[in-house]
Scaffold this motif. Structure first.
Motif, PDB file in Angstrom:
ATOM      1  N   GLY A 158       0.802  -1.221   0.000  1.00 37.01           N
ATOM      2  CA  GLY A 158       0.000   0.000   0.000  1.00 37.01           C
ATOM      3  C   GLY A 158       0.831   1.265   0.000  1.00 37.01           C
TER       4      GLY A 158
ATOM      5  N   THR B 104       4.545   3.217  -1.645  1.00 35.44           N
ATOM      6  CA  THR B 104       5.414   3.208  -2.820  1.00 35.44           C
ATOM      7  C   THR B 104       6.578   4.169  -2.615  1.00 35.44           C
TER       8      THR B 104
ATOM      9  N   LEU C 279       0.401  -0.495 -10.844  1.00 35.96           N
ATOM     10  CA  LEU C 279      -0.286  -0.098  -9.614  1.00 35.96           C
ATOM     11  C   LEU C 279      -1.697   0.402  -9.899  1.00 35.96           C
TER      12      LEU C 279
ATOM     13  N   VAL D  16      -5.334  -1.619  -8.633  1.00 33.90           N
ATOM     14  CA  VAL D  16      -6.440  -1.022  -7.891  1.00 33.90           C
ATOM     15  C   VAL D  16      -7.738  -1.101  -8.689  1.00 33.90           C
TER      16      VAL D  16
ATOM     17  N   LEU E 238      -1.061   4.415  -6.129  1.00 35.77           N
ATOM     18  CA  LEU E 238      -2.056   3.616  -5.410  1.00 35.77           C
ATOM     19  C   LEU E 238      -3.113   4.506  -4.767  1.00 35.77           C
TER      20      LEU E 238
ATOM     21  N   TYR F 231      -4.780   3.263  -0.246  1.00 37.92           N
ATOM     22  CA  TYR F 231      -5.131   1.943  -0.771  1.00 37.92           C
ATOM     23  C   TYR F 231      -4.829   0.864   0.263  1.00 37.92           C
TER      24      TYR F 231
ATOM     25  N   GLU G 276      -5.288  -3.485   0.400  1.00 37.91           N
ATOM     26  CA  GLU G 276      -5.687  -4.678  -0.336  1.00 37.91           C
ATOM     27  C   GLU G 276      -7.001  -5.226   0.208  1.00 37.91           C
TER      28      GLU G 276
END
Length: 330
Positions: free
Chosen positions: A51, A53, A205, A209, A301, A315, A317
């Protein structure tokens, strides 16, 4: 002459932009004078949580180091074991945003993965040849800006806020804020692209999403315009081969052919009024840079997740599966 020429530092090169007059002199004479800049070292350890980067890493550095002018006019050197966990495209984000740190350049230490990445894209180049050209810091090297350890495991999703003109706080990339502490910020525009966030891994990415949203029966929030602009023709072809264009089309994303685009105030993704709010994966949010609205800088993300949510969110998962199930239960 582009200010983001420093992105070449991802390849273990010293790269920086020059002014038009200096460039003309370079073309004529073949050389230029350069005062050797000071350096500042960032030692990356650990691994990024899911989540987050490299964009979040740079927003962290902007908020905690560049804001104090520790990076001013210096070469930002990135190394450490944590660096090895980042994709070459992500390392390019580190070098790219040295400009926003008011640094002279950003240099990322090369490893075998980066050498293979370069060799695969440079006709006639070999890893052995490239390895002989690698430059590493001298043992015991001293850094005028100091050595700073960043534990990637502690990085959290961030944004750079547009400030508050009423309080004399300008819109600036150093206005870092954790998304968890931001409060509700509804958006009108989401933009993914530019040299910072239009690379292959960035498209991975965005697609991750949006595919999760699609599988949960969701798409771009009504009232939000989400644009993705490819960083190059090869990236656009990469997205086509991977089936990303179909995912984007089905989820309401508008794709744009390669170019600087909204990052320099051109084309779709630029705000048209001061009331509009944009969350963008570009590299700078100076006032009126990308229209008159309020612009928040964020990772790919965050941009994609926010486009679906209709507000700035980090973001996570599985976040859309939970939301889709809740909607279905109503």
């Amino acid at each position: 002459t582009d200010s983001h020429t420093c992105m070449g530092g991802a390849n273990d090169a010293l790269a920086f932009g020059v002014g038009a007059t200096e460039y003309a002199a370079l073309v004529k004479s073949g050389f230029t004078f350069l005062e050797v800049p000071q350096s500042i070292r960032f030692e990356l350890v650990g691994r990024l949580p899911r989540g987050t980067t490299a964009k979040d890493v740079m927003l962290h550095i902007l908020a905690h180091h560049a804001r104090r002018q520790e990076t001013l006019d210096r070469v930002m050197e990135f190394g450490g074991e944590g660096l090895r966990s980042l994709d070459p495209d992500e390392r390019a984000t580190l070098a790219n945003m040295a400009t926003e740190c008011s640094a002279k350049a950003g240099v990322v230490e090369a490893d075998e993965e980066m050498l293979r990445w370069i060799a695969a894209r440079r006709p006639g180049a070999s890893v052995d040849e490239l390895r002989r050209r690698v430059v590493m810091p001298d043992p015991g090297a001293e850094y005028a800006g100091g050595r700073h350890t960043i534990d990637l495991a502690h990085i959290r999703p961030m944004v750079a806020t547009p400030g508050d003109a009423a309080k004399g706080i300008p819109s600036d990339p150093t206005n870092g804020a954790l998304i968890a502490e931001l409060g509700e910020v509804k958006i009108d525009i989401a933009y993914g692209g530019s040299c910072t966030a239009g690379k292959e891994v960035d498209l991975d990415l965005y697609a991750r999403v949006m595919r999760e949203a699609m599988e949960a029966g969701l798409k771009v929030k009504e009232g939000v315009d989400f644009y993705i602009q490819f960083g190059s023709e090869s990236v656009e072809e990469y997205a086509r081969r991977r089936g990303y264009l179909d995912v984007f089309q089905k989820t309401g994303v508008r794709v744009i052919h390669p170019g600087c685009g909204a990052c320099i105030g051109c084309g779709p993704g630029v705000s048209s009024s001061t009331e509009q709010v944009t969350v963008s994966a570009i590299n700078r949010n100076y006032q009126n840079r990308s229209g008159p609205g309020r612009l928040y800088l964020a990772s790919p993300l965050t941009v994609a997740a926010s486009a679906v949510a209709g507000k700035i969110v980090a973001y996570r998962e599985g976040m859309f599966a939970e939301r889709g199930a809740a909607l279905a239960a109503r």
